[in-house]
Design a protein around this motif. Structure first.
Motif, mmCIF file in Angstrom:
data_model
loop_
_atom_site.group_PDB
_atom_site.id
_atom_site.type_symbol
_atom_site.label_atom_id
_atom_site.label_comp_id
_atom_site.label_asym_id
_atom_site.label_seq_id
_atom_site.Cartn_x
_atom_site.Cartn_y
_atom_site.Cartn_z
ATOM 1 N N PRO A 23 0.835 -1.209 0.000
ATOM 2 C CA PRO A 23 0.000 0.000 0.000
ATOM 3 C C PRO A 23 0.865 1.252 0.000
ATOM 4 C CG PRO A 23 -0.054 -1.075 2.151
ATOM 5 C CD PRO A 23 0.650 -2.006 1.220
ATOM 6 N N GLU A 24 0.473 2.214 -0.796
ATOM 7 C CA GLU A 24 1.210 3.471 -0.800
ATOM 8 C C GLU A 24 0.701 4.362 0.315
ATOM 9 O OE1 GLU A 24 1.716 5.156 -4.713
ATOM 10 O OE2 GLU A 24 1.648 3.128 -5.536
ATOM 11 N N TYR A 25 1.506 5.371 0.634
ATOM 12 C CA TYR A 25 1.163 6.217 1.770
ATOM 13 C C TYR A 25 -0.273 6.725 1.676
ATOM 14 C CZ TYR A 25 0.925 9.994 5.067
ATOM 15 O OH TYR A 25 0.512 10.794 6.100
ATOM 16 N N GLY A 26 -1.002 6.595 2.763
ATOM 17 C CA GLY A 26 -2.359 7.135 2.796
ATOM 18 C C GLY A 26 -3.434 6.117 2.473
ATOM 19 N N LEU A 27 -3.036 4.924 2.048
ATOM 20 C CA LEU A 27 -4.064 3.955 1.662
ATOM 21 C C LEU A 27 -4.565 3.124 2.836
ATOM 22 C CD1 LEU A 27 -2.907 2.653 -1.824
ATOM 23 C CD2 LEU A 27 -4.799 4.168 -1.259
ATOM 24 N N LEU A 28 -3.775 3.043 3.874
ATOM 25 C CA LEU A 28 -4.213 2.243 5.011
ATOM 26 C C LEU A 28 -5.063 3.085 5.943
ATOM 27 C CD1 LEU A 28 -0.914 0.389 5.933
ATOM 28 C CD2 LEU A 28 -2.872 -0.525 4.689
ATOM 29 N N SER A 29 -6.037 2.450 6.532
ATOM 30 C CA SER A 29 -6.837 3.201 7.497
ATOM 31 C C SER A 29 -7.072 2.346 8.735
ATOM 32 C CB SER A 29 -8.157 3.631 6.879
ATOM 33 O OG SER A 29 -8.937 2.498 6.596
ATOM 34 N N TYR A 30 -7.325 3.047 9.811
ATOM 35 C CA TYR A 30 -7.604 2.397 11.086
ATOM 36 C C TYR A 30 -8.906 2.982 11.565
ATOM 37 C CZ TYR A 30 -6.171 0.206 15.530
ATOM 38 O OH TYR A 30 -6.062 -0.595 16.633
ATOM 39 N N ALA A 31 -9.889 2.148 11.754
ATOM 40 C CA ALA A 31 -11.218 2.636 12.146
ATOM 41 C C ALA A 31 -11.720 3.664 11.135
ATOM 42 C CB ALA A 31 -11.181 3.233 13.551
ATOM 43 N N ASN A 32 -11.439 3.412 9.861
ATOM 44 C CA ASN A 32 -11.838 4.308 8.779
ATOM 45 C C ASN A 32 -11.235 5.697 8.889
ATOM 46 O OD1 ASN A 32 -13.423 2.554 7.251
ATOM 47 N ND2 ASN A 32 -15.085 2.762 8.746
ATOM 48 N N ARG A 33 -10.147 5.815 9.593
ATOM 49 C CA ARG A 33 -9.519 7.132 9.761
ATOM 50 C C ARG A 33 -8.045 7.065 9.388
ATOM 51 N NH1 ARG A 33 -13.486 9.511 12.837
ATOM 52 N NH2 ARG A 33 -12.351 11.343 13.513
ATOM 53 N N GLN A 34 -7.508 8.219 9.010
ATOM 54 C CA GLN A 34 -6.093 8.323 8.670
ATOM 55 C C GLN A 34 -5.351 8.753 9.936
ATOM 56 O OE1 GLN A 34 -4.701 8.172 5.251
ATOM 57 N NE2 GLN A 34 -6.593 7.021 5.042
ATOM 58 N N VAL A 35 -4.906 7.786 10.693
ATOM 59 C CA VAL A 35 -4.313 8.055 11.999
ATOM 60 C C VAL A 35 -2.789 8.118 11.865
ATOM 61 C CG1 VAL A 35 -4.219 7.275 14.381
ATOM 62 C CG2 VAL A 35 -6.229 6.757 12.992
ATOM 63 N N PRO A 36 -2.158 9.215 12.306
ATOM 64 C CA PRO A 36 -0.716 9.361 12.052
ATOM 65 C C PRO A 36 0.192 8.657 13.060
ATOM 66 C CG PRO A 36 -1.568 11.354 13.045
ATOM 67 C CD PRO A 36 -2.736 10.442 12.876
ATOM 68 N N TYR A 37 -0.373 8.169 14.175
ATOM 69 C CA TYR A 37 0.523 7.642 15.217
ATOM 70 C C TYR A 37 0.506 6.114 15.290
ATOM 71 C CZ TYR A 37 -3.966 7.565 17.673
ATOM 72 O OH TYR A 37 -5.267 7.350 18.006
ATOM 73 N N LEU A 38 0.201 5.475 14.196
ATOM 74 C CA LEU A 38 0.091 4.026 14.220
ATOM 75 C C LEU A 38 1.432 3.359 13.980
ATOM 76 C CD1 LEU A 38 -3.138 3.691 12.136
ATOM 77 C CD2 LEU A 38 -2.903 3.371 14.589
#
Lengths: 455, 1090
Positions: free
Chosen positions: B428-443
């Motif tokens: 996956p390229e940057y920005g394609l993964l989500s956590y709880a349908n959100r773009q979380v920066p601290y994962l």
């Protein structure tokens, strides 16, 4: 000489090609496409459930109802447009909306009716021809009525021939100018078209997406009740129930998946006469967001199985889960037998047939009662008492079925004085009985494009 | 004479579509049959003798004309003699591939001495300056249209596997549209030739390969096989190629062997390396800020609805806060954990896990040659690519071309092009993964021990862990593993073949019969194996656990999931064409006329397999009609059948004619006409035919007797005007329904796809083009200047309508607008320095291009308001460019951090009122300008010293605006997308002096948000200068080094070198806002010839 011969032959080639052009270009460019023209094409248009039935009935009214409320945390979290709808504040809105969603099946119906006039009704195609025509008339009437309930003022025999209703589009030609008809003209049209459809439709349909005689009677029954014509409503309800009368016994029915399940009922269960779903446009009704009015919830007895089937706890409040749509995101808004029993009960009570009325009411309530606890039938001491009891049970049974808004409007017309209140951030918003806002605001782009009067 | 004849036969075989060569040979036959001296002129005042030669002793056909006598040609040694019948006279010497030169013969004495002329090669490669329109090859002075030719050398200056990428910045008139769309699926290349000619119609230029429309994927074509590309830019392109050519035509010509050519073997090999991307360019909200916002929202009960469901996933911080609230952990513990999360930066995690150095390898081999009656080419190529995200692809190409001279008058040529390519998707390229349908920066993707961490993508981990009581498949989603188990494989095979018979009926008349067939098969497999989350989630969701026994019933069998789509495209074109080339003294006539039938047939199918297992290959049947309850939500659902069929068949019939008439080699008149018919569905027969025409005039001023500018020996003026139309195949006068199957009932249904609109008319487009070609003495400077004017009327556009009439869409396509586009294309090539060992050349391309709406037939609420936003969609506003930007006038932040706009000229924070005024009067809006470059082009400097060369391409895009991204609080809340600007927000009184970013408030005010997003501070000037590439080359002295090669050169190319200058410093790259920027690429390669 030889060269000239070759020249002649070469010269002929393009000419030959030219002659075969027309045929060559008559091939279909996409095998899935068709210019509708046959009975089966038209039936195909009527069978497009996504367009004709699903997530489609207007819900602005249901979003404005008193069966649910938003706690502060939920209110704060939603968009301002939703906050304004919640507080009955006029706010501009545009495509897509209830209006566009409901007028698409109207267009499909009109197209079928227009195209049908070019197809001869013969002995061989009579049944199919009739079904298309009956379906088109029914669908168009159904959506005209649901639009009228949302965007027209409540039916008042004194003023309805002047009150603006909705646009009665009767042709698929989009060059015909849109104009608002009166509430009376709208309801009259709905009744006469639906009556016409009865003779064309089959008693029981191939599936519950399709209209049927029972569905047409149910529609007429609902329309007449909306007009407070109790006698006619009861008559039509009776005719409908003669065709289809089954009720689910919540204790044991095979169509009940499980009362404590998130989704308690099967889709197309035995009570469903005609299946449609509500549009989720304004989004206030979202199951986890909309909390059920605490008083309404408290009014269900502990032995009333609906308390388990319809609700589940969400924090300190309750959310609704009892739709016949078998989904937590869309709500059933079609016709089911329980509604028809309750209409007949109301009609019978109004006519003074108290025992008949109570029989209908008890039949419904008993099927919802825990069978390990004795059911004590409801009785009424007089017409007023009967009507009051039936109307309370009607609200409890037909919750989130896109019926409450029409009920508030018709009952206020006969003096029920139902006042809607919202408390938001210590500010109270009110909607007075028979307020002009009961004819909900029209989409602003429609007002701009057509020049019709905004509500 | 025999030698000459042989040469002309050789010429006949030279070309493939051969029209040009026919012209020459016909011309030559005409000359040969009336040799000089056969018909003695009455008064020959003198006979001028001379010799013409080309540099490097290239043998070419040379024509000599005097005004007072007939054209003649030089013999094989370049000697000629021509009678002169009046004084003064002008001698004109022309040869294909060379500049035409002229000498003035004033008196007898001038004619007495033999003259010696050395030809000067024309702009491009020797012998290559033939313009291929796809239907014929013509010389520059025989065409009035404007055509740019990009030769092999220029194509090779750029690297990359896609041929279209290589033409950017190497010619005038071509623009790569960045981030623009008009929502038209027919716009696939992203390239536009001379701007826009339509608003809602197709925007792609037409691609022609070796004389036929190329329907396949452009990525199939290997750049190594391409000899040159002609870009037809004006109306004559459309009138020769028909309705689909309104946006210009890109004619690609592949390399071919020549008759009597010694066998030549060339090879090339190169490797491109790209380093890891710089993700710090991507604006990401800091983890600390993000967690602080989540804390605040949690406190306000924002997540309570989600929490109440019990199963909806929550971000790690919200989980911690919830655990703290419910007493599972202490507040101290919670804070400790939160502080830890604040130190994580997801960009670093991405970089470590999902990115690698990209590597591209390309190899090619080409063998060419020919005998007197046969010429051939065999070439093969292999490309292998590993992308930065581990995606892989490879491509094989094989091409064989043959030309046979079967009989004296009959020749046959064939081309066969076979391509095969495959690819597999990567990480996956940057920005394609989500956590709880959100773009979380601290994962984090892995824990400290390097073990893959599960992410709660849809459901809470605590919920899925307990739901199945151990009976279900593992329900965890591991982002580091998922792409290895869930990926897309695609395979494509393309065969493009053509055959042409050419018969010469008379010396000046020939007929071509040609047929081309293309067949492309592409197959895409979406594989999710049994270990993928996708497949496990599907199996689990459809499972039923018996409450009494606890046994699990799998409604979808355990195993993987495979969806395949297959598409077969077959297209065929048959063409019959007559060619006439005749010289009558000073008149030269060149006519082609033909008819063409074309069919393009696409059959598609897709299938879905459940319980899929690759080895041993197996799958299981499922019940598509059954209704099941989702194990988590209880919602009714059905097993999706991935089965689909499609069949498209487009047919076209065309008739065309093209006439070129040249008088005295100086005045050229050209005209063309074409009529296309197609099987547009739902259209009446009359509407299926679309006539197009164009006419042109050319004048070689420098050939005139009065022309005496010695320093500018070549000056030619041309002009064309043409008319075309455009019809969108999806718009018809009858209601069109598309059939489908209802998933619930399994019954067929018909859905009205487009409303019947009998009022729709064809789009009408006209284009005027004027070009001046020139060359200075000794070719120090040459080039061209073109002016064009495009006018379109009745253009399709989306217009609001009373949707009470239909309801299926908010807007309808109608003939809504007229537009005008005008511009200037300039090409300048100069030889700044040519001294022995050192040379310095400059190529400058400049384009000015403006498209404006001249008339809009629909009422607008307010024109300027519709230009608010990114400028990435076309909004027709009278007097404004099609892509344009306006913004709310900005009144700064108030003392509480609220952004202020204007209402009635006064500062206001009533955003509804601001919006209303914007829509009604537009007084509170500021118009900025175009959103696509008005001035663009490139500057290429090439220096050569001895055997070393360096070439630098700098491109420029000027005169446009862009809207930059910033923090949008509503998307931060609703989809968890943050922006680094959050850190610059207003936080305390006084901040308004330093920042334009509004304060963060809750509850949200989305009107306030959208006002700020579209306000002045976020509009930037996008002008930039970009260093496109630097190319070093070294030509090895093969003789000195005793290499067995005729030629060998090494090159090193550096590309994507970034911006040299930008007008606004607040964005990393105005053309690619908020994107991961392409990294610098370095290519090392060699090319050799035996």
């Amino acid at each position: 000489m030889k060269k000239i011969n070759i020249l002649v032959i070469m010269g002929m080639l393009p000419i030959i090609t030219l002659f075969s052009c027309k045929k060559y270009l008559d091939t279909k460019s996409d095998a899935k496409l068709v210019v509708p023209g046959t009975i089966s094409d038209l039936q195909g248009i009527m069978d497009d459930a996504t367009v004709m039935n699903l997530a489609r009935t207007p819900s602005y009214g249901e979003n404005s109802c008193d069966d649910f409320f938003l706690p502060k945390a939920n209110y704060d979290a939603v968009a301002e447009s939703m906050q304004d709808v919640y507080r009955w504040k006029k706010r501009p809105y545009r495509y897509p909306n209830d209006w566009s969603l409901a007028y698409l099946p109207v267009y499909n119906s009109n197209l079928c009716l227009d195209l049908l006039s070019d197809i001869a009704r013969t002995e061989k195609n009579a049944k199919d021809w009739d079904n298309v025509k009956g379906s088109a008339l029914f669908f168009r009437s159904y959506y005209f009525f649901m639009l009228t309930v949302n965007f027209g003022l409540g039916y008042d025999p004194a003023t309805s021939s002047a009150d603006p209703g909705i646009i009665l589009r009767l042709s698929s030609d989009f060059n015909v100018k849109s104009e608002r008809a009166t509430v009376k003209a709208c309801l009259d049209r709905v009744i006469s078209d639906t009556q016409e459809s009865i003779s064309l439709l089959p008693e029981t349909p191939l599936n519950q997406f399709r209209p049927s005689k029972a569905a047409a009677f149910a529609l007429l029954s609902r329309v007449c009740l909306y007009m407070n014509d109790f006698q006619a409503a009861a008559n039509y309800a009776d005719k409908c129930l003669k065709i289809k009368s089954q009720l689910m016994d919540f204790n044991s029915d095979s169509d009940v998946i499980g009362l404590d399940q998130n989704i308690p009922f099967k889709r197309f269960n035995k009570e469903t006469i005609f299946y449609t779903e509500m549009y989720s446009g304004f989004g206030l009704l979202n199951t986890t967001r909309a909390k059920i009015d605490t008083g309404l919830y408290a009014s269900y007895s502990v032995n009333d199985l609906r308390k388990r089937a319809f609700f589940r706890a969400n924090g300190i409040y309750q959310q609704f889960k009892g739709s016949y749509s078998s989904s937590s995101t869309t709500f059933f808004s079609g016709f089911a037998t329980d509604e028809l029993y309750l209409i007949r009960a109301e009609g019978r009570a109004w006519a003074g047939n108290l025992s008949g009325a109570m029989d209908d009411l008890n039949l419904v309530l008993k099927s919802r009662w825990k069978n390990t606890v004795a059911y004590i039938p409801v009785t009424a001491i007089n017409i007023q008492d009967a009507l009051a009891k039936i109307r309370v049970e009607r609200r409890k049974e037909l919750l989130m079925r896109n019926i409450r808004w029409g009920d508030i409007k018709r009952l206020n017309k006969i003096g029920a004085g139902i006042m809607l209140k919202r408390l938001v951030n210590n500010q109270v918003s009110e909607l007075l009985p028979n307020d002009p806002f009961y004819a909900l605001p029209l989409p602003d782009d429609i007002v701009e494009e057509t020049g019709i009067k905004q509500n | 004479m025999g030698g000459i004849k042989k040469k002309s036969i050789a010429l006949v075989l030279m070309g493939k579509i051969v029209v040009l060569t026919v012209l020459f040979s016909v011309a030559f036959y005409a000359v040969a049959q009336t040799p000089v001296g056969e018909k003695k002129p009455k008064i020959d005042l003198a006979v001028l003798k001379g010799n013409v030669s080309a540099p490097d002793n290239q043998r070419v056909q040379i024509f000599i004309r005097a005004k007072s006598s007939k054209m003649t040609s030089a013999d094989s040694l370049g000697n000629f003699s021509i009678p002169i019948r009046k004084f003064p006279d002008t001698l004109t010497i022309s040869a294909f591939g060379y500049f035409t030169t002229s000498r003035i013969i004033r008196k007898v004495s001038d004619a007495e001495h033999p003259i010696k002329i050395i030809l000067i090669p024309d702009i491009k490669d020797l012998g290559q300056i033939e313009i291929n329109t796809g239907y014929q090859k013509v010389r520059p002075n025989e065409i009035n249209g404007t055509v740019s030719v990009i030769d092999e050398k220029q194509l090779n200056a750029r690297t990359g596997a896609n041929i279209l990428d290589r033409i950017i910045g190497q010619s005038s008139g071509v623009l790569l549209n960045v981030g623009k769309s008009n929502g038209n699926p027919q716009n696939k290349t992203g390239i536009s030739v001379r701007g826009l000619g339509t608003i809602n119609g197709p925007l792609d230029p037409l691609i022609v390969l070796d004389g036929f429309i190329y329907d396949g994927d452009i990525a199939n074509i290997n750049p190594f096989d391409i000899e040159n590309i002609s870009i037809l830019k004006d109306a004559s392109a459309a009138s020769i190629w028909g309705a689909r050519a309104g946006n210009g035509v890109i004619v690609i010509t592949s390399k071919k062997g020549r008759v009597n050519q010694a066998r030549t073997i060339t090879f090339t090999a190169n490797t491109t390396l790209r380093a890891l991307p710089d993700l710090t360019n991507v604006s990401q909200m800091s983890s600390a800020d993000y967690i602080d916002v989540e804390k605040l929202l949690f406190g306000k009960g924002y997540y309570d609805t989600q929490i109440a469901t019990g199963y909806q996933s929550l971000t790690p911080a919200v989980e911690l806060l919830l655990a703290q609230r419910s007493g599972k952990i202490s507040s101290q513990q919670a804070n400790l954990e939160l502080e830890k999360l604040k130190t994580v930066d997801l960009r670093k995690e991405y970089l470590d896990e999902f990115y690698t150095n990209a590597l591209t390898q390309q190899y090619g081999l080409n063998i060419r040659g020919g005998s007197p009656v046969h010429a051939y080419t065999v070439s093969g190529a292999y490309d292998k690519v590993k992308e930065q995200n581990f995606a892989q692809s490879n491509r094989y190409n094989l091409r064989v071309t043959d030309e046979f001279k079967l009989y004296e008058r009959l020749s046959l040529s064939t081309i066969l092009y076979i391509n095969s390519s495959g690819s597999r998707s990567g990480a996956p390229e940057y920005g394609l993964l989500s956590y709880a349908n959100r773009q979380v920066p601290y994962l984090r993707l892995r824990n400290d021990n390097g073990e893959a961490l599960p992410w709660a993508q849809i459901y809470r981990l605590s919920f899925t862990d307990t739901l199945g009581k151990g009976k279900l498949l593992d329900w965890n989603y591991y982002p580091t593993e998922e792409y290895k188990h869930s990926y897309i494989n695609s395979d494509r095979r393309d065969v493009f073949g053509s055959i042409m018979l050419k018969y010469k009926i008379l010396d000046y008349l020939s007929v071509d019969l040609s047929y081309q067939q293309q067949s492309q098969t592409s197959k895409v497999s979406y594989v999710s194996d049994a270990e993928s989350y996708y497949a496990r989630n599907l199996v689990n969701s459809f499972s039923q656990i018996s409450p009494s026994t606890g046994t699990v019933k799998y409604n979808i069998p355990r195993g993987g999931n495979l969806r395949t789509t297959e598409e077969n495209l077959n297209s065929a074109t048959g063409r019959f064409q007559l060619n006439l080339n005749k010289l009558f003294g000073v008149h030269s006539l060149n006519v082609i006329a033909g008819t063409e039938a074309r069919q393009s047939d696409t059959q598609g199918s897709s299938n879905m397999f459940y319980g899929y297992q690759e080895d041993p290959l197996s799958f299981s049947n499922v019940d598509y009609t059954g209704i099941y309850q989702d194990l988590v939500t209880g919602n009714s659902m059905q097993i999706g059948s991935g089965d689909a069929l499609s069949s498209l068949k487009y047919r076209f019939i065309s008739m065309y004619a093209n006439v070129g008439y040249t008088y005295r080699g100086r005045y050229t008149f050209s005209g063309s006409i074409r009529r296309d018919g197609s099987n547009i569905f739902g259209a009446n027969t009359n509407n299926r035919w679309n006539p197009l025409w164009s006419a042109g005039l050319g004048w070689t001023i420098s050939d005139e007797g009065f022309y005496h500018l010695d320093w500018l020996p070549v000056l030619r003026l041309t002009g064309t005007f043409g008319y075309s139309g455009n019809v969108d195949l999806t718009k018809t006068a009858l209601p069109v329904a598309v059939y489908g199957t209802n998933a619930v009932l399994g019954l067929p249904f018909a859905r009205i796809r487009s409303i019947n609109n009998p009022d729709l008319r064809w789009e009408k487009l006209s284009q005027l083009n004027i070009t001046l070609n020139f060359a200075s003495k000794g070719q120090r400077v040459n080039g061209s200047v073109s002016y064009f004017l495009k006018k379109g009327s009745d253009l399709y556009g989306l217009a609001n309508y009373d949707y009470t009439t239909w309801g299926s869409s908010g807007q309808l396509t109608r003939n809504v607008a007229n537009m005008e586009g005008y511009g200037v294309d300039v090409e300048l090539h100069s030889k700044n320095l040519t001294s022995g060992l050192l040379s310095w050349n400059t190529d400058l391309y400049y384009n000015f291009n403006r498209n404006i709406t001249t008339k809009y037939l629909e009422k607008n609420i307010n024109a300027l308001a519709s230009l608010l936003g990114g400028g990435n969609t076309i909004n027709p506003i009278v007097g404004k460019p099609l892509y344009a930007i306006s913004a709310y006038k900005w009144g700064g932040l108030d003392a509480s951090g609220n952004p202020q706009g204007f209402v009635d000229g006064k500062l206001s924070t009533d955003y509804a009122a601001i919006l209303k005024e914007a829509n009604l009067s537009g007084e509170n809006l500021k118009y900025f300008g175009a959103a696509s470059p008005q001035h663009y082009g490139s500057l290429i400097n090439t220096l050569r010293y001895k055997s070393f060369g360096i070439s630098v391409n700098i491109s420029y895009r000027l005169g446009y605006y862009a809207v930059k991204k910033t923090i949008e609080y509503s998307s931060l809340l609703n989809s968890g997308v943050g922006h680094a600007d959050f850190a610059n927000r207003w936080q305390k009184p006084g901040d308004e002096a330093f920042t334009t970013v509004p304060s963060f408030i809750y509850p949200l005010n989305s009107a306030r948000d959208s006002f700020y997003l579209l306000a002045e501070p976020n509009v930037i000037r996008a002008d930039n200068l970009r260093l496109e590439y630097v190319n070093f080359s070294w030509l090895v002295n093969t003789v000195k080094w005793k290499f067995p090669f005729r030629n060998l050169d090494f090159f090193l190319n550096a590309s994507n070198l970034g911006l040299i200058w930008k007008a606004d410093s607040s964005v990393a790259d105005p053309d690619y806002p908020n994107q991961v920027l392409a990294t610098k690429a370095y290519t090392l390669g060699l090319r050799g010839t035996f």
